[in-house]
Design an enzyme around this catalytic site. Sequence first.
Site, mmCIF file in Angstrom:
data_model
loop_
_atom_site.group_PDB
_atom_site.id
_atom_site.type_symbol
_atom_site.label_atom_id
_atom_site.label_comp_id
_atom_site.label_asym_id
_atom_site.label_seq_id
_atom_site.Cartn_x
_atom_site.Cartn_y
_atom_site.Cartn_z
ATOM 1 N N TYR A 33 0.825 -1.206 0.000
ATOM 2 C CA TYR A 33 0.000 0.000 0.000
ATOM 3 C C TYR A 33 0.859 1.255 0.000
ATOM 4 C CZ TYR A 33 0.763 0.773 5.055
ATOM 5 O OH TYR A 33 1.316 1.020 6.280
ATOM 6 N N ARG A 52 8.353 4.216 -4.333
ATOM 7 C CA ARG A 52 8.339 3.183 -3.279
ATOM 8 C C ARG A 52 7.304 2.105 -3.588
ATOM 9 N NH1 ARG A 52 7.378 5.074 2.744
ATOM 10 N NH2 ARG A 52 5.282 5.353 1.899
ATOM 11 N N ARG A 100 -7.570 -20.349 -2.849
ATOM 12 C CA ARG A 100 -6.567 -20.243 -1.790
ATOM 13 C C ARG A 100 -5.470 -21.294 -1.924
ATOM 14 N NH1 ARG A 100 -4.790 -21.582 3.144
ATOM 15 N NH2 ARG A 100 -4.159 -19.872 4.506
ATOM 16 N N HIS A 102 -0.920 -21.257 -1.162
ATOM 17 C CA HIS A 102 0.188 -20.367 -0.817
ATOM 18 C C HIS A 102 0.997 -19.913 -2.028
ATOM 19 C CE1 HIS A 102 -0.852 -21.831 3.142
ATOM 20 N NE2 HIS A 102 -0.035 -20.951 3.692
ATOM 21 N N LYS A 148 6.450 -2.030 2.086
ATOM 22 C CA LYS A 148 5.238 -1.454 2.693
ATOM 23 C C LYS A 148 4.055 -2.395 2.445
ATOM 24 C CE LYS A 148 2.998 3.071 3.171
ATOM 25 N NZ LYS A 148 3.060 3.213 4.623
ATOM 26 N N GLU A 181 11.485 2.488 14.828
ATOM 27 C CA GLU A 181 10.619 3.551 14.286
ATOM 28 C C GLU A 181 9.316 3.569 15.062
ATOM 29 O OE1 GLU A 181 9.468 2.763 10.189
ATOM 30 O OE2 GLU A 181 9.494 0.604 10.547
ATOM 31 N N LEU A 206 10.800 1.200 7.554
ATOM 32 C CA LEU A 206 10.291 1.617 6.257
ATOM 33 C C LEU A 206 11.016 2.896 5.834
ATOM 34 C CD1 LEU A 206 7.997 1.028 4.137
ATOM 35 C CD2 LEU A 206 6.766 2.886 5.255
HETATM 36 N N1 PLP Z 1 7.241 3.650 9.204
HETATM 37 C C1 PLP Z 1 6.102 2.934 9.176
HETATM 38 C C2 PLP Z 1 6.059 1.622 9.894
HETATM 39 C C3 PLP Z 1 4.961 3.421 8.518
HETATM 40 O O1 PLP Z 1 3.830 2.706 8.516
HETATM 41 C C4 PLP Z 1 5.030 4.688 7.902
HETATM 42 C C5 PLP Z 1 3.880 5.239 7.202
HETATM 43 O O2 PLP Z 1 2.841 4.645 7.117
HETATM 44 C C6 PLP Z 1 6.235 5.399 7.950
HETATM 45 C C7 PLP Z 1 7.331 4.843 8.600
HETATM 46 C C8 PLP Z 1 6.369 6.763 7.318
HETATM 47 O O3 PLP Z 1 6.359 6.673 5.912
HETATM 48 P P1 PLP Z 1 5.869 7.887 5.013
HETATM 49 O O4 PLP Z 1 6.644 9.080 5.452
HETATM 50 O O5 PLP Z 1 6.193 7.479 3.639
HETATM 51 O O6 PLP Z 1 4.406 8.041 5.267
#
Ligand code: PLP
Length: 285
Positions: A33, A52, A100, A102, A148, A181, A206
């Site tokens: 996403y 991304r 379904r 895997h 993501k 984070e 991320l």
């Molecule tokens: N880290 C995580 C785990 C996130 O879910 C997000 C955003 O959803 C971010 C960092 C920040 O990413 P962005 O600045 O691209 O929104």
Amino acid sequence: MSRIAYVDGRYVRHANACVHIEDRGYQFADAVYEVWSVFNGRLADTQGHLDRLDRSLNELRIETPMTRPALLVVLYEVIRRNRIKDGMVYLQVSRGAAPRDHFFPAGVKPTLVITARSVDRKVAAAKAETGIKVITQPDIRWGRCDIKTVGLLPNVLAKQAAKDAGASDVLFVDSEGFITEGGSANAYIVDQAGVIRTRSLTANILAGITRAQLLKILGSTDIQVKEEAFSVAQALGAKEVFVTAATSLVMPIVDIDGHKIADGKPGPVATALRAAYIENAIANA
Ligand code: PLP
């Protein structure tokens, strides 16, 4: 006015929007996403999020649902149909719907869903003026947090634990006591020397698009930045702590696990960076 969602080639009423029960996003979290903030009807950091998205799709070998120009047309049509001036756009691509199993299904088209909603920026600004409380939580996520994906159950559990504790978010802590984070944001401290520290980009976090933009902005200031891990103790002793994301932009943290950060108020660096990020996003959208 009813909300409109885009689901696989059609604009449908949000209330009636649905995907198949055997969609792999639903059954395996086999989906990625993106989230954009929208300022004055324009997507912020458009290309960064699209880059991304391509990377996430490539890493999982999910087909690109459409070309970038076509995708931009759909993204802006969703913004237009929902009359979004200030808000958020959510996009999800799953590997598609298939019986379904895997193994990756052959010949299945990815499912593309796009939704949008308005955001009251005054409410967000008021939150940034007081700052938020967070709790620390062990980082029990998988080893590919750089992708993501919608596999967000550890984030959901951690953020709910924060809510239950009267906080707004979490800071994830790895097995060595270093902060990775936030629950849905990248984390930073301003240390006692005035240096901004944020964890370097590895598979543990991320690569935030807001983070990338902020580091670019910081590049034209005399504030020193170190992409280096910091511990919970270092965060507790910092001048400032803050997080960034497309949803929260730059958000000061004033309390970690019930301990005040500095005087318990948002600091000048985070406050100035929030203003600079917004100004830059509006100018470049
Ligand atoms: N880290 C995580 C785990 C996130 O879910 C997000 C955003 O959803 C971010 C960092 C920040 O990413 P962005 O600045 O691209 O929104």
